[in-house]
Write an enzyme that holds these catalytic residues in place. Sequence first.
Site, mmCIF file in Angstrom:
data_model
loop_
_atom_site.group_PDB
_atom_site.id
_atom_site.type_symbol
_atom_site.label_atom_id
_atom_site.label_comp_id
_atom_site.label_asym_id
_atom_site.label_seq_id
_atom_site.Cartn_x
_atom_site.Cartn_y
_atom_site.Cartn_z
ATOM 1 N N CYS A 88 -14.967 10.434 1.492
ATOM 2 C CA CYS A 88 -15.518 9.508 2.482
ATOM 3 C C CYS A 88 -17.027 9.760 2.530
ATOM 4 O O CYS A 88 -17.466 10.821 2.973
ATOM 5 C CB CYS A 88 -14.864 9.804 3.821
ATOM 6 N N CYS A 115 -5.926 15.046 -29.681
ATOM 7 C CA CYS A 115 -6.995 15.129 -28.679
ATOM 8 C C CYS A 115 -8.050 14.042 -28.929
ATOM 9 O O CYS A 115 -8.620 13.976 -30.015
ATOM 10 C CB CYS A 115 -7.622 16.521 -28.785
HETATM 11 N N1 MHO Z 1 -6.343 21.576 -26.323
HETATM 12 C C1 MHO Z 1 -7.393 20.689 -25.935
HETATM 13 C C2 MHO Z 1 -6.927 19.348 -25.555
HETATM 14 C C3 MHO Z 1 -7.971 18.503 -24.959
HETATM 15 S S1 MHO Z 1 -7.734 16.893 -25.320
HETATM 16 C C4 MHO Z 1 -8.823 15.996 -24.461
HETATM 17 C C5 MHO Z 1 -8.177 21.351 -24.847
HETATM 18 O O1 MHO Z 1 -7.759 21.380 -23.687
HETATM 19 O O2 MHO Z 1 -9.242 21.853 -25.158
HETATM 20 O O3 MHO Z 1 -6.417 16.565 -24.800
#
Ligand code: MHO
Length: 358
Positions: free
Chosen positions: A163, A210
Amino acid sequence: MNPSFLVLAILSLALVPLTPALSADTLPPDSGDSNRACAKTDPDRTWSRPDEMAIKSKLSPEQYRVTQEEATEPPFRNAYWDQHADGIYVDVVSGEPLFSSRDKFDSGTGWPSFSKPLEPRLIVERKDNLLWMTRTEVRSRFADSHLGHVFDDGPGPTGLRYCLNSASLRFIPAADLEREGYGEYAPLFHATSTDSAAGETRTAIFGMGCFWGAEASFCGLDGVIKTTVGYAGGQTPNPSYEQVSRDNTGHAEVVQVEYDPKRISYDQLLAVFWKQHDPTTPNRQGPDYGSQYRSLILFQGQDQEATAKASLERRATDLKRPIVTELAAAGPFYPAEGYHQRYLEKHGRARCNPPPAP
Ligand code: MHO
């Protein structure tokens, strides 16, 4: 402000029930310059707090009272309580980027309310015991401005309600982000691109573990106009990173690549896709396990579908183990939080995981 009004204001700030209607998530079209999106950003960007004299002359009396003396502005009579435009909110003193319109919701309190910060590292929380209650004050990291308070009665998925006082903030409309030096946040407001042949550019969506590394694989290639990391392939609308990492939204971490087909073909993008990850490990890339890390091609249009299938078949002949890459028609793409965009660049790293074995 007279004291009884202040008490009323603070009580309503804490007690007014929520109408947790999230602001509309319709995003404006891309604003233009095609080379900007893969520009490098400063990995350790900092902001500064000007000296006392400069702060005094820069701020209005109300902005000064709120940011420097922890005052609370009146509800409903402030600049942003009812503003729904796309853009980000920065600290009025230092310009550090604090909140996004994507996380703004109508709390019914008369103050601008957000479910999460844009850059958590720029928000400092502090317990205060003013007015007979313990509340959590939020301040900006560099300017140390008083911003407002955070409560735990906000909408999902965070359940938080930041807020804020409009007087602590300056709004930067999405169309001005580039010009004002906040270009890295522009992808948050780009149209969700499932409309393939709309213009001269096309988009391709790939899941390859990732998404930090996935983005780094494409960003900067000749003919790639822009890359955006996000979530796609699942069911949950507008998911957060935390939700997706729980492995039950159906979404994968993906990169959306906007490209100029005259300069780079979808087939060439697919070649990068195969090379930069291991398409034979189900729901896994290196150390990252879960369906959010699955190998995935979300095609848009029959031409991409046919090209992707042919490319997969060709690649299969090169690999010893079977390819587990999922091919599906693209549905909505949800851009990820600002801090995930061009993450590796910002952190001076080239890749998430070691490259796959040839
Ligand atoms: N093992 C990775 C995955 C990140 S990714 C954006 C880390 O946490 O560094 O999923």
